[in-house]
Design a protein around this motif. Structure first.
Motif, PDB file in Angstrom:
ATOM      1  N   SER A   2       0.904  -1.054   0.024  1.00 18.88           N
ATOM      2  CA  SER A   2       0.130  -0.031   0.108  1.00 18.88           C
ATOM      3  C   SER A   2       0.921   1.377  -0.018  1.00 18.88           C
ATOM      4  O   SER A   2       2.100   1.209   0.142  1.00 18.88           O
ATOM      5  CB  SER A   2      -0.880   0.101   1.115  1.00 18.88           C
ATOM      6  OG  SER A   2      -0.060  -0.107   2.517  1.00 18.88           O
ATOM      7  N   ASN A   3       0.270   2.306  -0.289  1.00 19.27           N
ATOM      8  CA  ASN A   3       1.007   3.527  -0.205  1.00 19.27           C
ATOM      9  C   ASN A   3       1.185   4.144   1.161  1.00 19.27           C
ATOM     10  O   ASN A   3       2.002   5.068   1.529  1.00 19.27           O
ATOM     11  CB  ASN A   3       0.338   4.542  -1.194  1.00 19.27           C
ATOM     12  CG  ASN A   3      -0.757   5.428  -0.357  1.00 19.27           C
ATOM     13  OD1 ASN A   3      -1.731   4.456   0.028  1.00 19.27           O
ATOM     14  ND2 ASN A   3      -0.810   6.454  -0.225  1.00 19.27           N
ATOM     15  N   ASP A   4       0.387   3.519   2.336  1.00 13.41           N
ATOM     16  CA  ASP A   4       0.392   4.208   3.445  1.00 13.41           C
ATOM     17  C   ASP A   4      -0.490   3.016   4.349  1.00 13.41           C
ATOM     18  O   ASP A   4      -0.895   2.150   3.959  1.00 13.41           O
ATOM     19  CB  ASP A   4      -0.833   5.299   3.559  1.00 13.41           C
ATOM     20  CG  ASP A   4      -0.761   6.152   4.765  1.00 13.41           C
ATOM     21  OD1 ASP A   4       0.228   5.919   5.477  1.00 13.41           O
ATOM     22  OD2 ASP A   4      -1.763   6.911   5.173  1.00 13.41           O
ATOM     23  N   GLN A  15     -10.843  11.230   1.490  1.00 10.52           N
ATOM     24  CA  GLN A  15      -9.559  10.782   1.691  1.00 10.52           C
ATOM     25  C   GLN A  15      -9.166   9.244   0.971  1.00 10.52           C
ATOM     26  O   GLN A  15     -10.135   8.676   0.472  1.00 10.52           O
ATOM     27  CB  GLN A  15      -9.396  10.199   3.225  1.00 10.52           C
ATOM     28  CG  GLN A  15      -8.028   9.709   3.652  1.00 10.52           C
ATOM     29  CD  GLN A  15      -7.783   9.393   4.934  1.00 10.52           C
ATOM     30  OE1 GLN A  15      -9.026   9.594   5.716  1.00 10.52           O
ATOM     31  NE2 GLN A  15      -6.727   8.854   5.616  1.00 10.52           N
ATOM     32  N   LYS A  32      -6.494   6.028  -0.111  1.00 12.94           N
ATOM     33  CA  LYS A  32      -5.647   5.272   0.118  1.00 12.94           C
ATOM     34  C   LYS A  32      -5.320   4.310  -1.079  1.00 12.94           C
ATOM     35  O   LYS A  32      -6.286   3.996  -1.947  1.00 12.94           O
ATOM     36  CB  LYS A  32      -5.873   4.243   1.324  1.00 12.94           C
ATOM     37  CG  LYS A  32      -5.719   5.095   2.600  1.00 12.94           C
ATOM     38  CD  LYS A  32      -5.764   4.029   3.770  1.00 12.94           C
ATOM     39  CE  LYS A  32      -5.753   4.873   5.172  1.00 12.94           C
ATOM     40  NZ  LYS A  32      -4.225   5.749   5.231  1.00 12.94           N
ATOM     41  N   ASN A  33      -4.107   3.903  -1.197  1.00 15.58           N
ATOM     42  CA  ASN A  33      -3.651   3.086  -2.651  1.00 15.58           C
ATOM     43  C   ASN A  33      -3.426   1.673  -2.022  1.00 15.58           C
ATOM     44  O   ASN A  33      -2.239   1.667  -1.354  1.00 15.58           O
ATOM     45  CB  ASN A  33      -2.465   3.605  -3.358  1.00 15.58           C
ATOM     46  CG  ASN A  33      -1.987   2.726  -4.258  1.00 15.58           C
ATOM     47  OD1 ASN A  33      -2.792   1.710  -4.792  1.00 15.58           O
ATOM     48  ND2 ASN A  33      -0.886   2.894  -4.839  1.00 15.58           N
ATOM     49  N   SER A  45      -8.796   6.439  10.660  1.00 13.39           N
ATOM     50  CA  SER A  45      -7.504   6.253   9.680  1.00 13.39           C
ATOM     51  C   SER A  45      -6.374   7.267  10.105  1.00 13.39           C
ATOM     52  O   SER A  45      -5.203   7.150   9.604  1.00 13.39           O
ATOM     53  CB  SER A  45      -7.910   6.432   8.119  1.00 13.39           C
ATOM     54  OG  SER A  45      -8.427   7.790   7.835  1.00 13.39           O
ATOM     55  N   ILE A  96     -10.503   3.626  -1.592  1.00 13.83           N
ATOM     56  CA  ILE A  96      -9.313   2.720  -1.716  1.00 13.83           C
ATOM     57  C   ILE A  96      -9.185   2.289  -3.248  1.00 13.83           C
ATOM     58  O   ILE A  96     -10.455   1.451  -3.386  1.00 13.83           O
ATOM     59  CB  ILE A  96      -9.268   1.692  -0.490  1.00 13.83           C
ATOM     60  CG1 ILE A  96      -9.280   2.155   0.842  1.00 13.83           C
ATOM     61  CG2 ILE A  96      -8.224   0.613  -0.574  1.00 13.83           C
ATOM     62  CD1 ILE A  96      -9.511   1.066   1.937  1.00 13.83           C
TER      63      ILE A  96
END
Length: 802
Positions: free
Chosen positions: A507-509, A535, A537-538, A605, A617
């Motif tokens: 993931s990116n985060d 928001q 997330k990847n 998160s 996501i």
């Protein structure tokens, strides 16, 4: 005469040992704390103060607004830095640089990696006109003019090319790996900044290099809509032009070149270079100004309590020295001489307390090492410290000793020799002050106890609050940004095959962190297109399972770029009360048509200070930076750590990484709050200690003055309980007033602090009451013990002289 003052003062100090110990202990604690806080503030305010024209240098920052939300950023759009000097009046010079994170350095001639660092940036040549560096090699005017040039700091040059002269280093080749591979030739060497500075850079790559980079668009230097904190802009303002005028012109330039969408806008601000250490630094070692101010307030309170002790006890004991005053006045001493005599005694006590405080401050600096700014080292003998100590001793002597000295020096000789220092029917300023000073001491103690108790309760509340995900046994590895996607996929598969691993997800985060990526998405509903701010997330499809998230409807996105996951909050904002209704809903994100594959539960998160945001996501394997791993069962963590780090090394041999735990990252959310609580706890303990020392000395003296009264009451039939109540009731009244005075400051601070938390406790009024009762109990134990022993004296012995 001065020698006699000191001689007599020293004898009086030795004669009254208990009084001296109480004074020295209280004052030394206050002096040590104030000295340490002075040094911390001096250190914090010294950053970058040595540059020429420092008062005219400003950093330009940006705040973006979307609907009701605002997003401050220390950076600016890239094009603003290129046109600001031409289009804004009142700017003498400007410099811009692009800060790079986790840059790997390779020595191609040796094919050797020097590891990653956060000390690299693309710099304009004007950087060295703004900030004062000493050049050891190269031409300051031309070193950064051409693309693929680099200037090195002395320490970095010595690290890359040991045992090599500066002139021999010029012309050598380096390769910097960030999002792109950047070859650079060394064109200059500068000396490391020796004074305190926020500019930590040691690899200065020419800004012109960005123009030739394959990732020029990634850096966003040509985009008015891209505001990146890495893109820093500093200007040197003309002295005759106001900040408001420059800001007005900057906004004009921004509005001319930016087409803001409805509901969004942007503003800029200018912050003096001297403020940068308190607002955001490049190594995260800045310090909060409010934290410094809070430390100053605490230090002042502790010192004031010690001074109040001194004044209180000295005025109470002044009656014992009345005959001394009478004799001195009879022998020719005037009031000024007596005042100087008593101030000399105070000065001696303060000097002894200062010497003890200098030893104590070393202990404090070690005990509070984790709470002090990074890079801070305490040095006792410096010019500012010597001046501070001398000034502090003089001021403290006057504050603590002047009033008692004036009281003693003002006694009339005849009345003093007869033991009469006041008329009983008149108002006594000394008694009035003693009571009120005692009230202030206990009010401070009660305030500190309330604050520590309530903050601890809030932290306990947060630690037990459901987060919406499972943080247990989740670890992660840092992946190089934009690493080879095949390598990342192979590494992830290898990790999943380990027997001690139940799942892995790139993931990116992290599932919860201080990072925040926000963007907008477009959705079609009822033949109308609407925009939502979310928001982002990847993460791949295993992210949900690894982190224990719950799927409320639909399925995971199966790593398809055409599918996304959303959380329950976003589902509601899209107009769906039932999560299942959102499944299959089309939307556009990053200009790519997608559809909702599944809806996950709302979870925190970010910190519990914030409300849960609408979240999306998706998965893009090219931009992942974390490998999240869920360990299975009771595993040997040392073994798991070794094996996972070994696997990582197989695929990224040039990288250095360390396995980290998700729960450690979450604990860092509240590190500042824990520091505040612990500092207040120390302050609370010291305040109580100083107050108890003062109460011990004061009560022992005042009760000693009432020994005959107690004996007479016993002879007349008073019981032990009646005597204890008689003496204690005055202190019960004083603590009651202290409690009332403590309520408002404690409530004000707590209410303000709790407002920062979206998830918070109700105001804990019961703790207010318990804190007051606790201080009352301490007070009664001290006073009661003295009263008890006084009441046990034989009345015949006490009254035999009557």
């Amino acid at each position: 005469m001065l020698f006699n003052f000191f001689k007599i003062g020293f004898r009086n100090i030795l004669r009254n040992k208990v009084r001296t110990i109480i004074h020295v202990l209280g004052l030394s604690i206050g002096i040590a704390i104030c000295f340490l806080i002075f040094n911390v503030n001096w250190f914090a305010y010294s950053f970058d103060s040595f540059h020429e024209d420092v008062d005219q240098i400003y950093r330009v920052t940006t705040t973006s607004y979307f609907v009701e939300d605002e997003y401050p950023n220390s950076g600016v759009p890239g094009p603003l830095a290129q046109v600001i000097q031409d289009e804004v009046k009142g700017i003498e010079d400007k410099t811009t640089f692009y800060y790079l994170y986790q840059t790997m350095v390779l020595l191609p001639e040796q094919n050797k990696s020097m590891g990653r660092n956060n000390e690299t940036a693309f710099m304009e040549p004007s950087y060295f006109r703004f900030f004062d560096y000493e050049w050891l090699a190269g031409n300051p005017e031309t070193a950064l003019e051409n693309p693929n040039s680099v200037v090195l700091a002395e320490s970095q040059a010595s690290s890359y090319f040991p045992n090599t002269t500066w002139d021999e280093i010029l012309g050598r080749e380096l390769i910097f790996y960030t999002q792109d591979s950047i070859p650079a030739t060394v064109t200059g060497i500068v000396k490391d900044l020796e004074s305190n500075s926020n500019f930590i850079f040691k690899n200065f790559i020419s800004f012109a290099t960005i123009e030739g980079s394959e990732l020029k668009n990634w850096y966003g230097i040509d985009s008015w809509t891209n505001v990146n904190s890495s893109n820093q802009l500093f200007i040197k303002k003309s002295k005759d032009v106001s900040v408001e005028s420059v800001l007005s012109d900057i906004m004009t330039v921004t509005e001319k070149n930016t087409d803001f969408e409805e509901g969004s806008s942007r503003s800029h601000d200018m912050h003096p270079l001297s403020e940068m250490h308190f607002e955001g630094t490049y190594n995260n070692q800045g310090v909060s100004r409010s934290f410094l101010q809070g430390m100053v307030v605490i230090g002042v309170i502790i010192l004031v309590l010690a001074c109040l002790n001194f004044i209180n006890l000295e005025t109470a004991q002044s009656i014992n020295r009345s005959k001394e005053v009478g004799i001195r006045k009879t022998l020719g001493s005037n009031r000024v001489q007596l005042v100087f005599q008593f101030l000399t005694e105070t000065l001696l006590i303060v000097i002894i307390a200062t010497l003890l405080g200098m030893g104590l401050v070393q202990v404090l600096s070690l005990a509070f090492e984790d709470y002090l700014p990074g890079g801070f080292h305490l040095t006792l003998i410096t010019a500012p410290n010597v001046a501070f100590i001398i000034g502090f001793v003089v001021v403290l002597t006057l504050i603590s000793g002047l009033y008692p000295a004036l009281i003693l020096g003002g006694y009339q000789a005849q009345r003093a020799l007869m033991g009469e220092v006041k008329q009983s029917h008149k108002f006594s300023l000394g008694i009035f002050l003693r009571k009120n000073l005692t009230v202030l001491q206990f009010a401070s103690s009660i305030t500190f106890i309330i604050l520590v108790s309530a903050i601890s309760y809030q932290m306990s509340f947060l630690s037990n609050r459901p987060l919406g995900f499972d943080k247990a046994a989740v670890v992660y590895l840092e992946i190089p940004f934009m690493a080879n996607t095949d390598k990342v996929e192979q590494l992830t598969d290898r990790v999943r095959q380990q027997t001690f691993v139940s799942g892995a997800s790139p993931s990116n985060d992290l599932v919860s962190s201080t990072s925040l990526w926000t963007s907008d998405l477009m959705m079609q509903k009822d033949n109308a297109e609407s925009e939502l701010y979310v928001q982002v997330k990847n993460a791949d499809s295993a992210f949900v399972g690894v982190n224990g998230l719950r799927l409320l409807a639909g399925n995971v996105h199966n790593n398809s770029p055409a599918e996304v996951l959303i959380n329950e909050t976003l589902s509601k904002e899209m107009g769906f009360e039932d999560p299942s209704e959102a499944i299959g809903q089309p939307l556009t994100f990053n200009e790519i048509p997608r559809k909702v594959a599944g809806v996950i539960n709302d979870y925190h998160s970010r910190t519990l200070r914030e409300e849960i945001r609408p979240m999306l996501i998706f998965y893009d394997p090219e931009y992942v930076q974390k490998l999240n791993v869920k360990l299975s069962g009771d595993q040997n963590l040392a073994m798991a750590k070794t094996q996972l780090e070994g696997l990582f090394k197989e695929y990224f041999p040039l990288e250095t990484t360390e396995l980290k735990f998700l729960d450690d990252e979450i604990e860092r959310f509240y590190l500042q709050d824990v520091k505040i609580r612990n500092i207040l706890a120390w302050a609370c303990g010291l305040a109580i200690l100083i107050s108890c020392l003062g109460l011990f000395g004061l009560s022992s003296f005042t009760i000693a003055q009432r020994t005959k009264e107690i004996s007479i009451r016993k002879v007349l039939g008073a019981s032990l309980g009646q005597i204890l109540f008689l003496i204690s009731k005055e202190y019960i009244f004083l603590v009651g007033i202290s409690f009332l005075l403590a309520i408002y400051p404690a409530y004000y601070f707590l209410n303000d602090w709790l407002q920062d938390f979206e998830n918070r406790i109700n105001m804990p009024y019961i703790m207010f009451l318990l804190s007051g009762l606790g201080v009352l109990l301490i007070c009664l134990l001290i006073v009661g013990s003295h009263s008890y022993f006084a009441s046990r004296e034989n009345p015949a012995k006490v009254l035999k002289s009557e």
